[in-house]
Design a protein around this motif. Structure first.
Motif, mmCIF file in Angstrom:
data_model
loop_
_atom_site.group_PDB
_atom_site.id
_atom_site.type_symbol
_atom_site.label_atom_id
_atom_site.label_comp_id
_atom_site.label_asym_id
_atom_site.label_seq_id
_atom_site.Cartn_x
_atom_site.Cartn_y
_atom_site.Cartn_z
ATOM 1 N N SER A 1 0.953 -1.191 0.085
ATOM 2 C CA SER A 1 0.095 -0.004 0.035
ATOM 3 C C SER A 1 1.000 1.466 0.066
ATOM 4 C CB SER A 1 -0.944 0.101 1.245
ATOM 5 O OG SER A 1 -0.269 0.195 2.324
ATOM 6 N N ASP A 2 0.138 2.282 -0.795
ATOM 7 C CA ASP A 2 1.118 3.470 -0.773
ATOM 8 C C ASP A 2 0.072 4.667 -1.067
ATOM 9 O OD1 ASP A 2 4.372 4.594 -0.918
ATOM 10 O OD2 ASP A 2 2.982 5.703 -1.988
ATOM 11 N N PRO A 3 0.157 5.775 -0.678
ATOM 12 C CA PRO A 3 -0.832 6.925 -0.613
ATOM 13 C C PRO A 3 -0.506 7.266 -2.227
ATOM 14 C CG PRO A 3 0.926 7.616 0.869
ATOM 15 C CD PRO A 3 1.294 6.072 0.519
ATOM 16 N N ASP B 1 -3.630 3.868 12.953
ATOM 17 C CA ASP B 1 -4.570 3.577 11.992
ATOM 18 C C ASP B 1 -4.537 2.162 11.718
ATOM 19 O OD1 ASP B 1 -6.518 4.625 9.636
ATOM 20 O OD2 ASP B 1 -5.002 3.374 8.621
ATOM 21 N N LEU B 2 -3.207 1.384 11.550
ATOM 22 C CA LEU B 2 -3.197 0.015 11.532
ATOM 23 C C LEU B 2 -3.826 -0.705 12.661
ATOM 24 C CD1 LEU B 2 0.529 -0.601 10.260
ATOM 25 C CD2 LEU B 2 -2.095 -0.539 8.647
ATOM 26 N N ALA B 3 -3.724 -0.342 13.747
ATOM 27 C CA ALA B 3 -4.265 -1.225 14.837
ATOM 28 C C ALA B 3 -5.612 -1.737 14.836
ATOM 29 C CB ALA B 3 -4.218 -0.088 16.323
ATOM 30 N N ALA C 1 -4.390 1.836 -2.286
ATOM 31 C CA ALA C 1 -4.326 3.084 -1.781
ATOM 32 C C ALA C 1 -4.343 3.108 -0.284
ATOM 33 C CB ALA C 1 -5.308 4.107 -2.295
ATOM 34 N N ARG C 2 -5.370 2.369 0.261
ATOM 35 C CA ARG C 2 -5.642 2.241 1.810
ATOM 36 C C ARG C 2 -4.984 1.070 2.302
ATOM 37 N NH1 ARG C 2 -10.038 0.396 3.092
ATOM 38 N NH2 ARG C 2 -10.502 1.531 4.799
ATOM 39 N N ALA D 1 -4.658 -3.654 2.354
ATOM 40 C CA ALA D 1 -3.388 -4.631 2.191
ATOM 41 C C ALA D 1 -3.162 -5.593 3.165
ATOM 42 C CB ALA D 1 -2.030 -3.829 2.055
ATOM 43 N N LEU D 2 -3.731 -5.323 4.366
ATOM 44 C CA LEU D 2 -3.514 -6.171 5.405
ATOM 45 C C LEU D 2 -4.530 -7.204 5.264
ATOM 46 C CD1 LEU D 2 -3.743 -3.504 8.453
ATOM 47 C CD2 LEU D 2 -1.900 -4.712 7.438
#
Length: 275
Positions: A35-37, A82-84, A55-56, A60-61
């Motif tokens: 992922s990458d913005p 944010d990932l948490a 994008a988000r 990807a997770l």
């Protein structure tokens, strides 16, 4: 060991080199995503390696066994928080961000205990010639250690550390190390030019000498000190140069430089404590 699904959070140069190394070693494209913005970066990394690029971060997770945090240190806290809320049950977290400890990552990733590997690769990883030090926290299983080692060894040497604080020493030796050799190359090229060589010839001779010496050291069964002695004839040209280096305090200066780098690495880590 089955092929883990690996999600890269951040698609910059280091992530691209790791992905390229994994693909070159046979990891299938459908086992890797990123992922990458940046739209252009997503298109580039997706096209070059045949992987999905989102994008988000949350996209990807999905189903990831290994999550590689490959974002800049200054945005790591925001990204982790944010990932948490999107992380699955027990993915391995691998951080390649400089100066951010496992405790900080754990704090930012929420209350659930996480298996975290912190590593310090260096820029020659971009050419598959990297050197990395790795540290695993207590929750990392033997299988997860093998996964992390497979990831970093795809771009060069990967060595485990028993103490997280030794990451600062790795930073001083190999993380920052390429710049020391570049400085020596600069100085030798300039000195060759001052001795009368055309700059291009001085540069090419210096670069090839650096490459040859490194290969000799890597492929030899004796230590560098012995290799040096073997090419240093008594009262010869090499001895004259070596004595000049040593008279100027060369070894002590190298020690001071690496101490300064390690100290700065520790200071930077302290500025990124959990908040």
């Amino acid at each position: 060991m089955s092929t883990p699904r690996i999600a890269f959070i951040g698609g910059g140069n280091m992530a691209a080199s790791l992905i390229g190394g994994l693909r070159a070693r046979g990891t299938p494209a459908d086992a890797i995503c990123a992922s990458d913005p940046g739209e252009e970066q997503r298109r580039k990394i997706g096209t070059e390696h045949g992987i999905q690029a989102f994008a988000r971060n949350a996209d990807a997770l999905a189903g990831a066994d290994v999550v590689v945090l490959a974002v800049k240190p200054q945005v790591m806290q925001t990204v982790c928080r944010d990932l948490a809320q999107h992380l699955g049950e027990a993915p391995l977290i691998v951080s390649i961000a400089a100066g951010i400890g496992c405790d900080s990552l754990q704090h930012w990733l929420g209350p659930q205990p996480r298996a975290i590997v912190r590593c310090m690769p260096n820029t020659p990883s971009l050419l598959g010639q990297g050197a990395s030090g790795l540290y695993a926290n207590a929750r990392v299983s033997a299988e997860q250690k093998a996964q992390a080692e497979q990831l970093l060894s795809a771009v060069g040497l990967a060595l485990w550390l028993d103490d997280e604080q030794l990451i600062d020493a790795v930073t001083a030796v190999s993380g920052s190390g390429p710049a020391y050799f570049f400085l020596l190359i600069e100085a030798m090229t300039a000195a060759g030019e001052q001795l009368g060589l055309p700059r291009e010839i001085a540069a090419r001779l210096t670069l090839q000498t650096a490459l040859g010496a490194a290969r000799m050291a890597c492929e030899s069964d004796v230590e560098a000190a012995e290799l040096r002695r073997r090419v240093t004839s008594p009262n010869g040209t090499t001895e004259a140069a070596i004595k000049t280096f040593q008279a100027g305090g060369f070894e002590a200066l190298v020690q001071q430089a690496l101490n300064a780098a390690a100290q700065r690495s520790a200071e930077l880590a302290q500025t990124k404590e959990p908040s």
